[in-house]
Design a protein around this motif. Sequence first.
Motif, PDB file in Angstrom:
ATOM      1  N   ILE A 168       0.852  -1.185   0.000  1.00 23.84           N
ATOM      2  CA  ILE A 168       0.000   0.000   0.000  1.00 23.84           C
ATOM      3  C   ILE A 168       0.888   1.235   0.000  1.00 23.84           C
ATOM      4  O   ILE A 168       2.012   1.202   0.510  1.00 23.84           O
ATOM      5  N   GLY A 169       0.422   2.321  -0.580  1.00 27.00           N
ATOM      6  CA  GLY A 169       1.151   3.573  -0.540  1.00 27.00           C
ATOM      7  C   GLY A 169       1.186   4.136   0.871  1.00 27.00           C
ATOM      8  O   GLY A 169       0.254   3.956   1.652  1.00 27.00           O
ATOM      9  N   HIS A 170       2.270   4.844   1.213  1.00 21.65           N
ATOM     10  CA  HIS A 170       2.420   5.289   2.607  1.00 21.65           C
ATOM     11  C   HIS A 170       1.362   6.315   3.005  1.00 21.65           C
ATOM     12  O   HIS A 170       0.875   6.304   4.141  1.00 21.65           O
ATOM     13  N   VAL A 299      10.199  -0.957 -10.811  1.00 15.19           N
ATOM     14  CA  VAL A 299       9.128  -1.517 -11.627  1.00 15.19           C
ATOM     15  C   VAL A 299       8.241  -2.457 -10.816  1.00 15.19           C
ATOM     16  O   VAL A 299       7.011  -2.442 -10.962  1.00 15.19           O
ATOM     17  N   ILE A 300       8.824  -3.257  -9.922  1.00 17.63           N
ATOM     18  CA  ILE A 300       8.022  -4.182  -9.116  1.00 17.63           C
ATOM     19  C   ILE A 300       7.181  -3.414  -8.110  1.00 17.63           C
ATOM     20  O   ILE A 300       5.994  -3.710  -7.907  1.00 17.63           O
ATOM     21  N   ALA A 301       7.772  -2.404  -7.477  1.00 15.30           N
ATOM     22  CA  ALA A 301       7.013  -1.585  -6.539  1.00 15.30           C
ATOM     23  C   ALA A 301       5.859  -0.883  -7.250  1.00 15.30           C
ATOM     24  O   ALA A 301       4.753  -0.782  -6.708  1.00 15.30           O
ATOM     25  N   ASP A 302       6.110  -0.431  -8.467  1.00 10.55           N
ATOM     26  CA  ASP A 302       5.058   0.245  -9.240  1.00 10.55           C
ATOM     27  C   ASP A 302       3.902  -0.716  -9.512  1.00 10.55           C
ATOM     28  O   ASP A 302       2.720  -0.365  -9.350  1.00 10.55           O
ATOM     29  N   LEU A 303       4.218  -1.938  -9.902  1.00 14.11           N
ATOM     30  CA  LEU A 303       3.183  -2.941 -10.142  1.00 14.11           C
ATOM     31  C   LEU A 303       2.388  -3.222  -8.864  1.00 14.11           C
ATOM     32  O   LEU A 303       1.153  -3.255  -8.876  1.00 14.11           O
ATOM     33  N   ALA A 304       3.103  -3.425  -7.764  1.00 14.51           N
ATOM     34  CA  ALA A 304       2.433  -3.773  -6.508  1.00 14.51           C
ATOM     35  C   ALA A 304       1.532  -2.640  -6.025  1.00 14.51           C
ATOM     36  O   ALA A 304       0.401  -2.874  -5.577  1.00 14.51           O
ATOM     37  N   LEU A 305       2.012  -1.408  -6.113  1.00 14.25           N
ATOM     38  CA  LEU A 305       1.218  -0.267  -5.661  1.00 14.25           C
ATOM     39  C   LEU A 305       0.003  -0.049  -6.567  1.00 14.25           C
ATOM     40  O   LEU A 305      -1.078   0.310  -6.100  1.00 14.25           O
ATOM     41  N   ASN A 313      -4.743  -7.666  -3.837  1.00 15.26           N
ATOM     42  CA  ASN A 313      -3.587  -7.994  -3.018  1.00 15.26           C
ATOM     43  C   ASN A 313      -2.756  -9.096  -3.666  1.00 15.26           C
ATOM     44  O   ASN A 313      -3.296 -10.061  -4.218  1.00 15.26           O
ATOM     45  N   ILE A 314      -1.453  -8.934  -3.600  1.00 16.95           N
ATOM     46  CA  ILE A 314      -0.525  -9.962  -4.084  1.00 16.95           C
ATOM     47  C   ILE A 314      -0.263 -10.926  -2.936  1.00 16.95           C
ATOM     48  O   ILE A 314       0.340 -10.551  -1.931  1.00 16.95           O
ATOM     49  N   HIS A 315      -0.724 -12.155  -3.066  1.00 17.29           N
ATOM     50  CA  HIS A 315      -0.544 -13.131  -2.004  1.00 17.29           C
ATOM     51  C   HIS A 315       0.841 -13.753  -2.014  1.00 17.29           C
ATOM     52  O   HIS A 315       1.337 -14.204  -0.984  1.00 17.29           O
TER      53      HIS A 315
END
Length: 351
Positions: A168-170, A299-305, A313-315
Amino acid sequence: MSADPLRLALLGLGLIGGSVGLAARERLGARVVGFDPDPQVRALALERGVADVVVDDPAALGPADVALVAAPVQALAERIAQACEHVEGAVVTDVGSTKHALVESIKAPNYIGGHPLAGAEVAGVEHARADLFAGATWYLTPRADSEGILLERLHRFVTGIGAVPTVIGHADHDRLMAAFSHVPHVVANALVTQATRALGDEAIPVVGPSFRDATRVAGANPPLWAGIYDANRDAVLDGLDATIALLAEARALLAAGDGPAVESWQAEVGAQRRALLDIGMTGGPLREVRVVVPNRPGVIADLALTLSRAGINIHDMSLSPQPDFRSGEVALWVAEGHAERARELVEEVLS
């Protein structure tokens, strides 16, 4: 992480830090080195098996895969900086209940904020337990430029000790914590004061289950909560303003004496509460979404956010770099009902 035992550095050995240590040793076979400024806490943590080794200086923690800071709100920034400086090779995280100020102020590339939604009515390492995080949501708040390999490592660690990681974003984190935790604590305090004044000098046993349920958290851990209110002041004040406005609306509704309208309001709120409590509780089968991504920072953080903002949610996740290291294959496991939307969003991010 390597095939060797996971190395965990703990900065803070109270209830949360101690429980992380117990869970990591029991569930992951981790080797745990711990620090706490209190020598009595260090001794008790070693006696209880929270850590394999305890040290009296963060500089002596040594290298690790994960460094977790579990300190009071006012000490978090200092302890995180010490972990980033002294714990070589680690992804550094914390368990603080406010994230925006920390994430914005700590520029170390190996820091990713965290916050487990777990705790107990008691504090101290003597109450630590390995199952404290079983099934609990554990928020992760990477920056847009956080390294994917570090986010994956932290995601796997959190899953490994029994929690459910949620990216989640801060700023979103602090806004939601104000709404679901911090403002309810303030309101519970106010309800106790209101009831005390209403009772006055009378000794009438009027305390029933409604009052007990609504005020369970009132007055909790004053030093801790004073720090939380201060750290998340803007979001808490915004939430209180919204609550005051809703109370004014409720007062006007009750003052109007419209029975059907009041009944409708009561029913609507009941339905909303059930829906809120059902969020994230249904589970269900997972589906893999696999995609090749360029090897660029964040890039991974961008995808997750991006998925988080869409309520997905990414399990679990797995990263596999290509031989030329110019790209990599990412596998994300999401709820089956979210898989198609997740794939669409991933493609939008990468386009």
